[in-house]
Design a protein around this motif. Structure first.
Motif, PDB file in Angstrom:
ATOM      1  N   GLN A 140      51.705  25.741  -7.990  1.00 19.67           N
ATOM      2  CA  GLN A 140      50.284  26.070  -7.926  1.00 19.67           C
ATOM      3  C   GLN A 140      49.381  24.906  -8.352  1.00 19.67           C
ATOM      4  O   GLN A 140      48.154  25.037  -8.302  1.00 19.67           O
ATOM      5  CB  GLN A 140      49.981  27.271  -8.838  1.00 19.67           C
ATOM      6  CG  GLN A 140      50.720  28.532  -8.467  1.00 19.67           C
ATOM      7  CD  GLN A 140      50.304  29.678  -9.364  1.00 19.67           C
ATOM      8  OE1 GLN A 140      49.215  30.233  -9.233  1.00 19.67           O
ATOM      9  NE2 GLN A 140      51.172  30.033 -10.299  1.00 19.67           N
ATOM     10  N   ALA A 141      49.997  23.804  -8.796  1.00 15.31           N
ATOM     11  CA  ALA A 141      49.198  22.665  -9.273  1.00 15.31           C
ATOM     12  C   ALA A 141      49.784  21.347  -8.784  1.00 15.31           C
ATOM     13  O   ALA A 141      50.124  20.471  -9.582  1.00 15.31           O
ATOM     14  CB  ALA A 141      49.131  22.686 -10.797  1.00 15.31           C
ATOM     15  N   ARG A 174      50.272  17.577  -7.289  1.00 11.77           N
ATOM     16  CA  ARG A 174      49.568  16.294  -7.357  1.00 11.77           C
ATOM     17  C   ARG A 174      50.238  15.323  -6.401  1.00 11.77           C
ATOM     18  O   ARG A 174      51.452  15.358  -6.231  1.00 11.77           O
ATOM     19  CB  ARG A 174      49.598  15.718  -8.776  1.00 11.77           C
ATOM     20  CG  ARG A 174      48.611  16.338  -9.733  1.00 11.77           C
ATOM     21  CD  ARG A 174      48.665  15.626 -11.085  1.00 11.77           C
ATOM     22  NE  ARG A 174      47.681  16.143 -12.019  1.00 11.77           N
ATOM     23  CZ  ARG A 174      46.440  15.732 -12.104  1.00 11.77           C
ATOM     24  NH1 ARG A 174      46.018  14.776 -11.297  1.00 11.77           N
ATOM     25  NH2 ARG A 174      45.598  16.253 -12.982  1.00 11.77           N
ATOM     26  N   GLU A 206      36.869  22.471 -17.170  1.00 15.70           N
ATOM     27  CA  GLU A 206      36.014  21.620 -16.338  1.00 15.70           C
ATOM     28  C   GLU A 206      35.299  20.546 -17.160  1.00 15.70           C
ATOM     29  O   GLU A 206      34.159  20.187 -16.853  1.00 15.70           O
ATOM     30  CB  GLU A 206      34.979  22.457 -15.583  1.00 15.70           C
ATOM     31  CG  GLU A 206      35.576  23.386 -14.544  1.00 15.70           C
ATOM     32  CD  GLU A 206      34.518  24.010 -13.657  1.00 15.70           C
ATOM     33  OE1 GLU A 206      34.440  23.656 -12.457  1.00 15.70           O
ATOM     34  OE2 GLU A 206      33.760  24.859 -14.168  1.00 15.70           O
ATOM     35  N   ARG A 218      36.518  22.265 -11.480  1.00 12.92           N
ATOM     36  CA  ARG A 218      37.463  23.240 -10.914  1.00 12.92           C
ATOM     37  C   ARG A 218      38.874  23.082 -11.461  1.00 12.92           C
ATOM     38  O   ARG A 218      39.835  23.495 -10.835  1.00 12.92           O
ATOM     39  CB  ARG A 218      37.463  23.185  -9.369  1.00 12.92           C
ATOM     40  CG  ARG A 218      36.118  23.588  -8.766  1.00 12.92           C
ATOM     41  CD  ARG A 218      36.150  23.545  -7.251  1.00 12.92           C
ATOM     42  NE  ARG A 218      36.325  22.177  -6.767  1.00 12.92           N
ATOM     43  CZ  ARG A 218      35.339  21.289  -6.686  1.00 12.92           C
ATOM     44  NH1 ARG A 218      34.117  21.612  -7.042  1.00 12.92           N
ATOM     45  NH2 ARG A 218      35.552  20.086  -6.248  1.00 12.92           N
ATOM     46  N   ARG A 219      38.986  22.463 -12.656  1.00 16.53           N
ATOM     47  CA  ARG A 219      40.302  22.358 -13.298  1.00 16.53           C
ATOM     48  C   ARG A 219      40.196  22.787 -14.759  1.00 16.53           C
ATOM     49  O   ARG A 219      39.171  22.583 -15.414  1.00 16.53           O
ATOM     50  CB  ARG A 219      40.855  20.931 -13.218  1.00 16.53           C
ATOM     51  CG  ARG A 219      41.208  20.491 -11.801  1.00 16.53           C
ATOM     52  CD  ARG A 219      42.056  19.223 -11.813  1.00 16.53           C
ATOM     53  NE  ARG A 219      43.361  19.428 -12.385  1.00 16.53           N
ATOM     54  CZ  ARG A 219      44.419  19.892 -11.715  1.00 16.53           C
ATOM     55  NH1 ARG A 219      44.307  20.232 -10.452  1.00 16.53           N
ATOM     56  NH2 ARG A 219      45.581  20.023 -12.315  1.00 16.53           N
ATOM     57  N   SER A 252      48.233  22.872 -17.181  1.00 18.02           N
ATOM     58  CA  SER A 252      46.982  22.634 -16.467  1.00 18.02           C
ATOM     59  C   SER A 252      47.109  22.997 -15.004  1.00 18.02           C
ATOM     60  O   SER A 252      48.207  23.148 -14.458  1.00 18.02           O
ATOM     61  CB  SER A 252      46.574  21.158 -16.599  1.00 18.02           C
ATOM     62  OG  SER A 252      47.537  20.323 -15.973  1.00 18.02           O
ATOM     63  N   GLY A 253      45.933  23.123 -14.358  1.00 16.80           N
ATOM     64  CA  GLY A 253      45.916  23.413 -12.935  1.00 16.80           C
ATOM     65  C   GLY A 253      44.523  23.782 -12.484  1.00 16.80           C
ATOM     66  O   GLY A 253      43.563  23.760 -13.268  1.00 16.80           O
ATOM     67  N   PRO A 254      44.362  24.137 -11.221  1.00 16.19           N
ATOM     68  CA  PRO A 254      43.064  24.591 -10.720  1.00 16.19           C
ATOM     69  C   PRO A 254      42.614  25.838 -11.466  1.00 16.19           C
ATOM     70  O   PRO A 254      43.442  26.606 -11.965  1.00 16.19           O
ATOM     71  CB  PRO A 254      43.341  24.904  -9.240  1.00 16.19           C
ATOM     72  CG  PRO A 254      44.601  24.152  -8.912  1.00 16.19           C
ATOM     73  CD  PRO A 254      45.397  24.104 -10.163  1.00 16.19           C
ATOM     74  N   SER A 287      41.539  28.605 -10.403  1.00 12.38           N
ATOM     75  CA  SER A 287      42.083  29.831  -9.817  1.00 12.38           C
ATOM     76  C   SER A 287      43.517  30.079 -10.241  1.00 12.38           C
ATOM     77  O   SER A 287      43.924  31.231 -10.460  1.00 12.38           O
ATOM     78  CB  SER A 287      41.991  29.767  -8.289  1.00 12.38           C
ATOM     79  OG  SER A 287      42.698  28.629  -7.795  1.00 12.38           O
TER      80      SER A 287
END
Length: 264
Positions: A129-130, A132, A200, A205-206, A227-229, A231
């Protein structure tokens, strides 16, 4: 004769300085360079840069793409980086823990140490889900605008924080902490909670949560983050659960480093 003997080590040191300055020109923002770029950035003559680049190519510290004419860091740099990481007790204890947590949560999991007034990433694992496109390992980041950085500052008293970071800090978003007084207040909250929150503050959005890692003396020597977005993190519903898992795994690493003062 004495003057000649003294001149040779000085010239050798100068050559090392020049070679290191050329290697330092390769950054995440500028991973590839032309000879002209290195000349402009270093202030050295083209013949000197060409000669040094040739030597570093032969030693494996640089690579060259004949089609584009661009130079990049070579495999020997990766080898040296691996030596640094593999001799790090924190990396040794944290790597598998961080990798397993990233797989379990599907989020990014990072481990960092403090290097002066910035953080330094030792481990970087991405969950589904995150994702890179590039690794964070070896890169730095600001202390005041990251959950990892706040965790790394927990042992510092107000005077230490001021001496390290000053009283005003760069703004990355509208949520970034930019003053010493606000940062000190945030650190008090982190101490009370046991983990730091970044919403943020460095990037829009993170979001990120981080917890400290301690050695056998009880000193904060590193921190681990999830960590991640926004959502994917969904802190409104998941913060308590993620924080509990994060603290538990950070404590596992601390115990591996010899820390024994954990309390229920």
């Amino acid at each position: 004769m004495a003057k000649v003997a003294e001149r040779e080590p000085m010239q050798g040191a100068q050559s090392i300085d020049r070679a290191l300055s050329l290697l330092s020109a390769f950054t995440p923002q500028h991973p590839q360079q032309r000879i002209a770029d290195l000349v402009a950035g270093s202030g050295l003559g083209q013949s000197t840069v060409s000669r040094m680049v040739g030597a570093m190519l032969s030693l494996g510290f640089l690579s060259h793409d004949p089609r584009s004419g661009l130079y990049s860091l070579g495999p020997e740099v990766v080898n040296l980086a691996a030596v640094v990481l593999n001799q790090s007790p924190v990396h040794h204890q944290a790597r598998q823990v961080a990798q397993d947590l990233a797989a379990e949560l599907g989020l990014g999991v990072n481990v960092a140490e403090r290097a002066g007034d910035r953080l330094f990433y030792l481990c970087n694992f991405e969950g589904k889900q995150a994702p890179r496109a590039s690794t964070l390992i070896g890169r730095g980041g600001p202390l005041h605008a990251t959950a990892l950085g706040k965790s790394l500052l927990l042992d510092h008293d107000p005077a230490d924080v001021e001496a390290l970071l000053g009283v005003e800090y760069p703004r990355y978003t509208n949520s970034t902490i930019t003053s010493l007084s606000d940062l000190l207040a945030e650190l008090d909250l982190v101490r009370g909670r046991g983990y730091a929150v970044e919403h943020e503050e460095l990037a829009l959005r993170r979001a990120c949560l981080a917890a400290p890692i301690r050695d056998r003396s009880g000193t904060v020597v590193a921190a681990m983050s999830v960590s991640g977005p926004l959502s994917a993190m969904n802190l409104t519903e998941n913060e308590d659960h993620l924080a509990m898992l994060l603290i538990e795994q950070a404590d596992r690493i601390s115990v591996g480093l010899g820390f024994t003062a954990l309390t229920a």
